[in-house]
Design a protein around this motif. Structure first.
Motif, PDB file in Angstrom:
ATOM      1  N   THR A  64       0.823  -1.220   0.000  1.00  8.58           N
ATOM      2  CA  THR A  64       0.000   0.000   0.000  1.00  8.58           C
ATOM      3  C   THR A  64       0.854   1.266   0.000  1.00  8.58           C
ATOM      4  OG1 THR A  64      -0.212   0.036   2.410  1.00  8.58           O
ATOM      5  CG2 THR A  64      -1.931  -1.126   1.177  1.00  8.58           C
ATOM      6  N   GLY A  65       2.084   1.165   0.511  1.00  7.76           N
ATOM      7  CA  GLY A  65       2.986   2.324   0.466  1.00  7.76           C
ATOM      8  C   GLY A  65       3.218   2.755  -0.976  1.00  7.76           C
TER       9      GLY A  65
ATOM     10  N   TYR B 154       0.475   5.094  -2.134  1.00  2.00           N
ATOM     11  CA  TYR B 154       0.667   6.488  -1.690  1.00  2.00           C
ATOM     12  C   TYR B 154       1.799   7.136  -2.493  1.00  2.00           C
ATOM     13  CZ  TYR B 154      -2.642   5.668   2.013  1.00  2.00           C
ATOM     14  OH  TYR B 154      -3.804   5.394   2.687  1.00  2.00           O
ATOM     15  N   ARG B 155       2.815   6.354  -2.804  1.00  2.00           N
ATOM     16  CA  ARG B 155       3.939   6.886  -3.583  1.00  2.00           C
ATOM     17  C   ARG B 155       3.491   7.247  -5.005  1.00  2.00           C
ATOM     18  NH1 ARG B 155       9.377   5.686  -1.672  1.00  2.00           N
ATOM     19  NH2 ARG B 155       9.215   4.972   0.477  1.00  2.00           N
TER      20      ARG B 155
ATOM     21  N   ALA C 106       5.148  11.308  -0.408  1.00  2.00           N
ATOM     22  CA  ALA C 106       4.141  10.296  -0.032  1.00  2.00           C
ATOM     23  C   ALA C 106       3.768  10.476   1.435  1.00  2.00           C
ATOM     24  CB  ALA C 106       4.679   8.891  -0.278  1.00  2.00           C
ATOM     25  N   SER C 107       4.769  10.769   2.248  1.00  2.00           N
ATOM     26  CA  SER C 107       4.523  10.979   3.671  1.00  2.00           C
ATOM     27  C   SER C 107       3.572  12.173   3.856  1.00  2.00           C
ATOM     28  CB  SER C 107       5.868  11.201   4.347  1.00  2.00           C
ATOM     29  OG  SER C 107       5.724  11.600   5.659  1.00  2.00           O
TER      30      SER C 107
ATOM     31  N   SER D 223      -0.060  11.319   2.374  1.00  2.00           N
ATOM     32  CA  SER D 223      -0.754  10.293   3.167  1.00  2.00           C
ATOM     33  C   SER D 223      -1.440  10.880   4.403  1.00  2.00           C
ATOM     34  CB  SER D 223       0.211   9.177   3.580  1.00  2.00           C
ATOM     35  OG  SER D 223       1.108   9.646   4.556  1.00  2.00           O
TER      36      SER D 223
ATOM     37  N   ARG E 115      -6.545   9.234   1.729  1.00  2.00           N
ATOM     38  CA  ARG E 115      -6.620   7.952   2.435  1.00  2.00           C
ATOM     39  C   ARG E 115      -7.933   7.233   2.107  1.00  2.00           C
ATOM     40  NH1 ARG E 115      -2.266   7.503   5.483  1.00  2.00           N
ATOM     41  NH2 ARG E 115      -2.944   5.392   5.893  1.00  2.00           N
TER      42      ARG E 115
ATOM     43  N   GLY F 156       1.443  -2.061   5.270  1.00  2.00           N
ATOM     44  CA  GLY F 156       1.259  -0.611   5.324  1.00  2.00           C
ATOM     45  C   GLY F 156       1.361  -0.109   6.751  1.00  2.00           C
ATOM     46  N   ARG F 157       0.516   0.877   7.071  1.00  2.00           N
ATOM     47  CA  ARG F 157       0.551   1.450   8.418  1.00  2.00           C
ATOM     48  C   ARG F 157      -0.797   1.312   9.131  1.00  2.00           C
ATOM     49  NH1 ARG F 157       4.625   2.111   5.944  1.00  2.00           N
ATOM     50  NH2 ARG F 157       6.284   3.654   6.250  1.00  2.00           N
ATOM     51  N   ASP F 158      -1.878   1.135   8.339  1.00  2.00           N
ATOM     52  CA  ASP F 158      -3.238   1.152   8.900  1.00  2.00           C
ATOM     53  C   ASP F 158      -4.035  -0.061   8.442  1.00  2.00           C
ATOM     54  OD1 ASP F 158      -3.261   1.781   6.228  1.00  2.00           O
ATOM     55  OD2 ASP F 158      -4.881   3.241   6.365  1.00  2.00           O
ATOM     56  N   ILE F 159      -3.349  -1.131   8.071  1.00  2.00           N
ATOM     57  CA  ILE F 159      -4.067  -2.260   7.463  1.00  2.00           C
ATOM     58  C   ILE F 159      -4.902  -3.010   8.514  1.00  2.00           C
ATOM     59  CG2 ILE F 159      -3.874  -4.262   5.909  1.00  2.00           C
ATOM     60  CD1 ILE F 159      -2.767  -1.498   4.831  1.00  2.00           C
TER      61      ILE F 159
ATOM     62  N   ARG G 241      10.686   9.915  10.964  1.00  2.00           N
ATOM     63  CA  ARG G 241       9.600   9.221  10.263  1.00  2.00           C
ATOM     64  C   ARG G 241       8.686   8.508  11.248  1.00  2.00           C
ATOM     65  NH1 ARG G 241       9.370   5.998   5.102  1.00  2.00           N
ATOM     66  NH2 ARG G 241      11.549   5.645   4.684  1.00  2.00           N
TER      67      ARG G 241
ATOM     68  N   ASP H 276       4.762   9.209  11.439  1.00  2.00           N
ATOM     69  CA  ASP H 276       3.811   8.109  11.206  1.00  2.00           C
ATOM     70  C   ASP H 276       2.885   7.896  12.406  1.00  2.00           C
ATOM     71  OD1 ASP H 276       4.677   7.554   8.673  1.00  2.00           O
ATOM     72  OD2 ASP H 276       5.773   5.718   9.169  1.00  2.00           O
TER      73      ASP H 276
ATOM     74  N   ARG I 169       0.398  11.625  13.176  1.00  2.00           N
ATOM     75  CA  ARG I 169      -0.498  12.346  12.267  1.00  2.00           C
ATOM     76  C   ARG I 169      -1.953  12.161  12.718  1.00  2.00           C
ATOM     77  NH1 ARG I 169       0.763   8.128   7.652  1.00  2.00           N
ATOM     78  NH2 ARG I 169      -0.743   6.548   8.233  1.00  2.00           N
TER      79      ARG I 169
END
Ligand code: DC
Length: 234
Positions: free
Chosen positions: A34-35, A38-39, A106-107, A110, A116, A136-139, A187, A191, A194
């Motif tokens: 998923t990153g 966003y990229r 991307a950061s 996102s 999102r 990812g970060r929120d999967i 980072r 992450d 946010r």
């Protein structure tokens, strides 16, 4: 056949994608990075000079992000499996999205709620008809709160900085360790702080700290967890 969903979240430079790819191959599932999505949006905004959030949101109807399965060719010219490349309006943009510039953009993108929502809807749709391993970060918290298996990968910042440092040296760059460590810490902070879907561990995620594990030890641990999951009665 029952489909299975594995959600892998964690900090940057934790080796999420390596583990997710290997597990997807083991499980016969599709790997979704998923990153990379966003990229791809970040790349669109850079190419079109979109700087403020409003213009990024207004452009979303013109953006189509997808994946394409491409054969991997080993150095001796033989085909060695397949890889998923991200596409932007049909173009394979994998060669352009791994730069520091695109990563930083991307950061930023996102953090936009509409971006999102746009990508999360697409990610959820991918899990309706096939087995997937998504990282990812929120999967485990937002995209698939009912995933069959949730993993939260972590490692000490110093260990992650050293891995990133070694990677940069391999690429021929001359990094300064202290700077790489500062970047890893910055980072992590972004992450986890946010407003929109910050990185956090789902309550039912299994935490795997790989600071002191070899790649093989980590893989074995994750395969054992996966096998316990699929053996569990519904
Ligand atoms: O994992 P990566 O470095 O390719 O991710 C790029 C950026 O996208 C990173 O700043 C975190 C963000 N991201 C996110 O917010 N949610 C995801 N599911 C995946 C990545």
């Amino acid at each position: 056949m029952k489909t299975i969903i594995v959600a892998i979240d964690g900090y940057s430079s934790c080796g999420k994608s390596t583990i997710a790819k290997a597990l997807a191959q083991y499980a016969g599932a599709t790997y979704v990075d998923t990153g990379a999505m966003y990229r791809a949006i970040a790349l669109y905004t850079l190419r079109h000079g979109l700087q403020d959030n409003e213009s990024v949101i207004a452009a979303l109807p013109q953006i189509e992000v997808g994946f394409k399965r491409v054969p991997v060719i080993s150095p001796d010219g033989k085909q060695d499996g397949f890889a998923q490349h991200v596409t932007l309006n049909g173009e394979d943009v994998e060669p352009f999205i791994r730069t520091l510039e695109v990563g930083n953009r991307a950061s930023e993108v996102s953090t936009i709620r509409e971006v999102r929502a746009f990508l999360v809807a697409q990610q959820q749709a991918m899990g309706t008809h096939q087995s997937i391993v998504m990282d990812g970060r929120d999967i485990g918290t937002v995209v698939f709160p009912n995933a069959d298996l949730k993993l939260f990968l972590t490692a000490r910042p110093e260990v992650r900085a050293q891995r990133r440092f070694d990677e940069l040296v391999t690429k021929g760059e001359k990094p300064v360790y202290e700077e790489v460590l500062a970047d890893v810490n910055a980072r992590d902070y972004r992450d986890t702080h946010r407003a929109e879907s910050p990185l956090r561990q789902a309550e039912d995620a299994v935490v795997v700290d790989n600071s002191d594990l070899s790649r093989e030890e980590q893989m074995q641990k994750i395969i054992d967890l996966f096998n316990q999951t699929i053996d569990k009665p519904d």
